[in-house]
Scaffold this active site. Structure first.
Site, mmCIF file in Angstrom:
data_model
loop_
_atom_site.group_PDB
_atom_site.id
_atom_site.type_symbol
_atom_site.label_atom_id
_atom_site.label_comp_id
_atom_site.label_asym_id
_atom_site.label_seq_id
_atom_site.Cartn_x
_atom_site.Cartn_y
_atom_site.Cartn_z
ATOM 1 N N ASP A 139 0.856 -1.179 0.000
ATOM 2 C CA ASP A 139 0.000 0.000 0.000
ATOM 3 C C ASP A 139 0.899 1.239 0.000
ATOM 4 O O ASP A 139 2.119 1.151 0.164
ATOM 5 C CB ASP A 139 -0.973 -0.004 1.201
HETATM 6 C C1 BGC Z 1 -5.073 3.264 0.245
HETATM 7 C C2 BGC Z 1 -5.253 2.259 -0.858
HETATM 8 C C3 BGC Z 1 -5.159 2.937 -2.189
HETATM 9 C C4 BGC Z 1 -3.831 3.643 -2.271
HETATM 10 C C5 BGC Z 1 -3.589 4.319 -3.602
HETATM 11 C C6 BGC Z 1 -3.839 4.113 0.041
HETATM 12 O O1 BGC Z 1 -3.777 5.150 0.946
HETATM 13 O O2 BGC Z 1 -5.001 2.577 1.478
HETATM 14 O O3 BGC Z 1 -6.495 1.619 -0.723
HETATM 15 O O4 BGC Z 1 -5.311 1.998 -3.211
HETATM 16 O O5 BGC Z 1 -3.772 4.616 -1.257
HETATM 17 O O6 BGC Z 1 -4.392 5.412 -3.776
#
Ligand code: BGC
Length: 760
Positions: free
Chosen positions: A300
């Site tokens: 993530d």
């Molecule tokens: C979130 C993810 C997301 C990623 C990219 C993160 O902060 O937890 O779910 O896909 O950002 O935007």
């Protein structure tokens, strides 16, 4: 031992690498087949062939180590250095931002980088790209996998028209704590429903063939158990037994693997002590070894860099080593890999072979997406964005997602001939807020709001008295109250649109309270005091505490954040053109103090017996529950009213004695005994009465959505194999145990009379 060094890992990483990506075949889905996660879909037809392997080998042999690490690093389109990084081959994918993409970065990748490896463009296409569907929790309330799949297909088509070929969806985190803002992004509390809908989304996004330019690679996230963050505080610690992890939180992920999801994303949280982003148990043992996942794993955002903040490592270098060796192929956002993997290889701390394996996974995904052959191919945005049929699907999905929570005398549907209707509240006419969290490139100006839809519906014959009351859900400024009260006084009925602004749920939007934000409750009280009958339409990313609303209003409807076509869908329900059919995908708490509350809980040695009825308030005796509240939720999982009524009868199970490996056939007759046509979602629940590890009081094992005219009956049928009753025993083996089982087919998780069968 580094798990990547194991013989098993080596074998799995070689020749059949990513076979599962080679042809994303839709798993045959049947609503009558019970087990989603524990039975594998048919093996995909492999498009892996010598050509692909040769091409990969050849490409890999020409890549420098820095270029290889580039494929394992993801950039952001709006970073000032992004063009240089692409040109130098130092990033292999990018995450797009809120502004529409163009193809300039792809031109740089393909035409200006040394090897011309195409860029993979990712984006959070969570519940639509430009045409926005209900938030995923709302989608789950429709209990309609076919629509879930179709909405994902549409979202993929629209996103691909902007060169996006990788979405960070579905989010399949089980969520049993509505304080957690991200409950809005998933399918709610149940592993079975979550498994069915997660797989449906994967099929919709990926289609039959990833090479089709209308499809995108999906990503099952956030692996794993992120939804169990302590106290509902986002990013927080997760601590649970391995059994709960495996029986409740992991099945939707496994279901996505069985649906051939192309990629996985790690969770931010630490899980039983080890951050998920550097967790070999999750990423290696479960995902690669047990489930045989061959796709790409991405961290993530920032999660590798954050390993130091967790206190797992002292610096980015060690963070890169641990995350990579645990099984994270690609780093999102930060540059721990880019800055450190070369040195780690040189020092012998990360084997080059492991880097090559990860790079092959990434390159194969790009090949499967057809990016090497046609990097600029895409659907025509002029014809696909907000296409008419996309909007129609969005309207259909929004109306199926609406849950009628309460309907009493002088409630719904509204009389179409009424002389004047008051439309009040911060969400009555706010195209942007109705889109909800993570709304892609959704534009509030494309939305049809409830106010517009009500005007379209009855504006020619009735006065529509609109008053915003509060400028936003969070507002406490009461300046608009008088106008709202006047509008209600001047009307035959009032419909109020209240709930949460889009940003009040979603990531980093946890709440300690489930009350209506701002001064909304006061606004409702003021409007109610006019005496004009009141209908309340809630729009929110989570269940809210609504005890008082239920006392004040004869009818209450939950519309979630319904998306672009939310207005017409709500008007369809308000005026009776559509009979509500949504069912709650989460137990709806009475108060925040009941959390966590979910239907498939254990019995305990002192089960709850409704002491309020038996012995009067407070005289509960020595049984589980609270002395100041009923044990039950405000509304149970699976609950939702309709404008018609359904009668369940003739529940039969056949045969009543089976052996392990066999199936029972379960049927019930469902009759529309009301006066309107309507849809009903019939739900199959079971209980294993005696087990070596006691089992929940009920568990969902199947469901079917039926359409019935007044007076019409249908027999629903389910086939329940014994494998669908499996759980993890004391040795953590997945087993079905002989013994007696109860079984219900009912309209929610709290009603119905069970029948029994036995596994001998
Ligand atoms: C979130 C993810 C997301 C990623 C990219 C993160 O902060 O937890 O779910 O896909 O950002 O935007």
């Amino acid at each position: 031992m580094n798990p990547r060094h194991s013989f098993r890992y080596r074998l799995s990483a070689l020749a059949p690498l990513l076979m599962s990506l080679a042809a994303i075949s839709p798993a045959a889905f049947s609503q009558t087949a019970a087990p989603p996660a524990k039975v594998s879909a048919p093996a995909p037809t492999s498009r892996w062939n010598g050509m692909t392997e040769k091409r990969l080998d050849e490409l890999l042999s020409r890549m420098t180590l820095a270029e290889k690490i580039g494929q394992l690093s993801q950039g952001q389109v709006y970073r000032p250095d992004v063009e240089d990084l692409v040109r130098e081959g130092r990033i292999g994918s990018v995450i797009a931002g809120r502004r529409p993409m163009n193809d300039s970065l792809q031109h740089i990748a393909v035409e200006k980088s040394r090897l011309g490896i195409p860029l993979l463009i990712a984006y959070d296409v969570i519940h639509g790209y430009r045409t926005i569907f209900p938030i995923p929790l709302g989608q789950a309330a429709a209990w309609d996998p076919h629509l879930t799949e179709e909405a994902a297909r549409i979202a993929a088509r629209e996103a691909a028209s902007q060169w996006i070929r990788w979405t960070y969806a579905p989010m399949v985190d089980i969520a049993r704590d509505p304080r957690w803002g991200r409950i809005a992004e998933g399918a709610g509390e149940d592993p079975y429903l979550g498994s069915i809908l997660g797989a449906a989304m994967v099929r919709g996004f990926q289609g039959n063939n990833l090479r089709d330019p209308e499809h995108v690679a999906a990503c099952a996230k956030h692996f794993a158990a992120y939804g169990a963050a302590e106290g509902g505080r986002d990013y927080n610690t997760v601590d649970m037994s391995e059994r709960t992890l495996r029986d409740v939180y992991l099945p939707p992920f496994e279901s996505c693997v069985n649906a051939h999801v192309a990629t996985f994303m790690t969770a931010f949280a630490d899980v039983n002590g080890v951050p998920a982003t550097a967790n070999p148990f999750l990423l290696h043992q479960v995902l690669r070894d047990e489930w045989k996942f061959r796709g790409v794993v991405i961290s993530d955002a920032d999660a590798i860099h954050e390993l130091a903040k967790h206190g797992l490592v002292a610096d980015d270098k060690e963070a890169a080593r641990q995350a990579f060796l645990a099984g994270v192929d690609v780093e999102m956002f930060t540059s721990c890999y880019r800055d450190n993997l070369e040195a780690l290889v040189a020092e012998g701390k990360v084997p080059l072979q492991e880097i090559d394996d990860s790079v092959r996974r990434v390159l194969l995904l790009k090949m499967e997406l057809g990016l090497f052959d046609k990097p600029f191919e895409r659907p025509n945005p002029d014809t696909v964005l907000l296409r008419k049929d996309h909007l129609e699907t969005a309207r259909q999905f929004a109306r199926e997602s609406i849950v009628l929570l309460k309907n009493g005398a002088r409630g719904l549907p509204l009389w179409r001939e009424l002389p004047a209707i008051a439309v009040i509240g911060p969400l009555a006419d706010n195209g942007r807020e109705q889109l909800g969290t993570w709304h892609g490139q959704g534009d509030g100006r494309d939305s049809i709001t409830p106010l517009q839809a009500i005007r379209d519906e009855v504006g020619k014959t009735a006065r529509v008295n609109y008053a915003i009351g509060l400028n936003s859900c969070a507002s406490t400024n009461r300046d608009g109250f008088d106008e709202a009260v006047r509008a209600a006084k001047d009307s035959t009925v009032t419909v109020m649109f209240v709930g949460e602004d889009a940003g009040q749920s979603g990531e980093a939007a946890s709440r300690s309270s489930l009350s209506l934000p701002g001064a909304q409750l006061d606004l409702i009280r003021a409007v109610h005091a006019t005496g004009t009958p009141l209908v309340i339409v809630l729009m929110a990313g989570r269940p809210l505490e609504i005890g008082e609303l239920l006392d004040l209003a004869p009818a209450v409807v939950m519309a979630w954040h319904p998306g672009t076509m939310g207005g017409p869908a709500i008007a369809d329900v308000l005026f009776g053109d559509y009979s509500p059919s949504g069912k709650l995908p989460v137990s709806w708490p009475r108060t925040v103090g009941q959390i966590p509350i979910y239907y498939d809980h254990m019995s305990t040695g002192r089960p709850w017996l409704d002491p309020f009825k038996l012995q009067g308030r407070g005289g509960g005796g020595f049984i589980t529950g609270y002395s100041d509240l009923p044990h039950t939720p405000q509304f149970p999982f699976g609950y939702g009213l309709s404008y018609t009524q359904f009668d369940y009868s003739n529940l039969r199970v056949d045969p009543q004695h089976i052996k392990l490996g066999e199936s029972v056939h379960v049927t019930a007759r469902i009759t529309n005994v009301g006066s309107r046509p309507g849809d009903e979602v019939a739900q199959l629940y079971v209980r294993d009465l005696v087990a070596s590890v006691p089992q929940p009081v009920r568990e969902l094992k199947g469901f079917q959505r039926l359409t019935l005219d007044p007076g019409q009956s249908k027999v629903v049928e389910f086939t329940l194999p014994t494998g669908a009753l499996a759980f993890h025993n004391r040795e953590m083996k997945l087993v079905t145990e002989p013994g007696r089982y109860q079984l219900w087919i009912s309209g929610d998780s709290a009603t119905g009379q069970p029948v029994e069968f036995e596994i001998e």
